[in-house]
Design an enzyme around this catalytic site. Structure first.
Site, PDB file in Angstrom:
ATOM      1  CG  HIS A  51      -1.877  -1.120   1.286  1.00  0.00           C
ATOM      2  ND1 HIS A  51      -3.159  -1.082   0.781  1.00  0.00           N
ATOM      3  CD2 HIS A  51      -1.720  -2.366   1.814  1.00  0.00           C
ATOM      4  CE1 HIS A  51      -3.751  -2.236   0.998  1.00  0.00           C
ATOM      5  NE2 HIS A  51      -2.899  -3.034   1.614  1.00  0.00           N
ATOM      6  CD  GLU A  75      11.340   8.462 -17.564  1.00  0.00           C
ATOM      7  OE1 GLU A  75      11.336   9.162 -16.543  1.00  0.00           O
ATOM      8  OE2 GLU A  75      11.954   8.792 -18.611  1.00  0.00           O
TER       9      GLU A  75
END
Length: 464
Positions: free
Chosen positions: A189, A332
């Site tokens: 999380h 990326e």
């Protein structure tokens, strides 16, 4: 005919064509009709179509359907193209007539005209070698193009994607071994979690990629069954009874795959489900690959204000204005290519359900998107492996510092002091800034020796 042009005729009339080109009148009409994207057919797709024409020419020559000499010159022309010649003659935009007739005739015309040249004849003299009557004998766009998609995808998988996956698996496995003794904070999380080994994270990635390669390999077996020989609608009209078996056998030999005629040729021509299945397996892979690329960027974030647990190789300056900045450009780029593959998969799904009755006319889109997906994904994974994964280094001290300061260490106390007391320790640590170890000892919850054993990071992070 002038010196610079020759005149060709089809069922719609006559046109002048530049004398030096090897394509013919139907290709010319297609270039006039479809000036859409400027994207020409993929080289792998051209290879697949030419391999089919080579196999069918041999089969039809052996079976007496076309003259053996004509068969031989078509095969010779096909081999020249497969060897790299005349590649600039395949000129039809990927967004073209339904089913792929325009590209198909482009292939037929180039082969026919080169065969005529080999025979010492003039291009365009289709009485001797015809794109339709000889190169395309016993065939139709409707059975050639779905076969070409199968062959093109198999070629791209073997030549590009599988080797790239093997390279990535090897790179992550090597890093797993190199980083196996490095303890870092786990995170769930996006919050602190119990310690893990940096090497185990890389080992997990290697396993994920192995599993995806197997899924793709399994999906690709759907491509082995061909509708070639079904002709226009799957009935086999104008084909020799032995043609479908012999053509599949030859084509299988060319690409080293166990190709065979489909049990029902009409079904193989109508359904695009094998392509959807392979594309879906690629989508499955890229969804995990996106996560891996994002994880790499997070773990390398910084250098002063992020995680910076690892250092990705600096392959180019990262900013036009900020000196000394280096960005995770390989990760990326990987994400962007993966997004494109997902887009292609969606387009393939729409195209696959858009067929009517005996034919799916959206095959040109499926052909480009599927083969292109395989190729750009393979090239991406290969570049990521060589220019990123293989050069990753670990920030050992940074990893250990985060692991030692993680509030999630209290998890190890659960079985000794209970969940609620452990939660209270974590809360006090966060409020006071004191370590978990100090609070446990201050409150006499455990003695020092026992606590040292329980909070042993090496033991806690060891995969059981």
């Amino acid at each position: 005919m002038t010196n610079n042009y020759r005149t060709e005729k089809d069922s719609m009339g006559s046109k002048e064509i530049p004398s030096d080109v090897y394509y013919g009148i139907q290709t010319l009409r297609a270039t006039e009709n479809f000036p859409i994207s400027g994207i020409k057919p993929l080289a792998t797709y051209v290879d697949a179509c030419v391999l089919i024409k080579k196999a069918t020419a041999i089969a039809n020559g052996e079976l007496g359907c076309i003259d053996p000499q004509i068969s031989q010159v078509i095969v010779q022309a096909a081999d020249e193209i497969l060897g790299g010649k005349l590649r600039d003659q395949f000129v039809v935009d990927v967004y073209q007539a339904g089913a792929g007739t325009s590209h198909h005739m482009n292939v037929n015309e180039v082969l026919a005209n080169r065969a005529l040249e080999i025979l010492g004849d003039e291009k365009g003299n289709y009485q001797r070698v015809s794109p339709n009557d000889h190169v395309n004998y016993g065939q139709s766009t409707n059975d050639v193009i779905p076969t070409a998609i199968r062959v093109g995808a198999l070629l791209a998988l073997d030549k590009i994607l599988y080797p790239a996956l093997d390279s990535a698996i090897a790179a992550t496995t090597t890093k797993a071994e190199e980083f196996q003794d490095i303890v870092k904070s786990g995170r769930t999380h996006m919050q602190d979690a119990v310690p893990v080994r940096l090497g185990e994270g890389f080992k997990a990635w290697a396993q994920i990629l192995k599993d995806h390669k197997q899924r793709i390999t399994n999906a690709a077996t759907d491509l082995y069954q061909l509708g070639l020989g079904g002709s226009a609608t799957g009935t086999g009209l104008n084909t020799h009874p032995q043609y479908r078996d012999r053509a599949a056998e030859l084509l299988g030999e060319f690409i080293n795959k166990p190709l065979q005629p489909a049990p029902h040729l009409m079904a193989a021509m109508q359904s695009m489900s094998p392509f959807v299945n392979v594309s879906g397996s690629l989508r499955n892979l890229v969804q995990d690959l996106i996560k891996i690329s994002h994880d790499l960027r997070l773990m390398d974030s910084g250098p002063q204000t992020g995680f910076k647990e690892i250092q990705l190789p600096a392959v180019q300056p990262g900013s036009s204005i900020m000196p000394g900045k280096y960005n995770p450009v390989m990760a990326e780029m990987t994400s962007m290519v993966c997004f494109q593959v997902i887009g292609y998969d969606t387009a393939i799904a729409f195209a696959a359900q858009a067929g009517q009755l005996e034919l799916n006319v959206m095959m040109p889109l499926i052909a480009y998107d599927l083969i292109h997906s395989i190729e750009i994904l393979g090239n991406t994974i290969d570049s990521l492996s060589k220019r990123c994964l293989a050069g990753i280094t670990a920030r050992r001290d940074r990893c250990l510092s985060y692991a030692e300061s993680s509030l999630a260490l209290v998890t190890a106390l659960n079985t000794h002091i209970g969940y609620l007391k452990a939660a209270d320790v974590a809360k006090k640590s966060l409020e006071t800034g004191k370590s978990i170890r100090a609070i446990v000892l201050e409150e006499n919850l455990m003695d020092e020796q026992q606590l040292a054993q329980v909070l042993d990071l090496e033991k806690m992070s060891n995969l059981s």
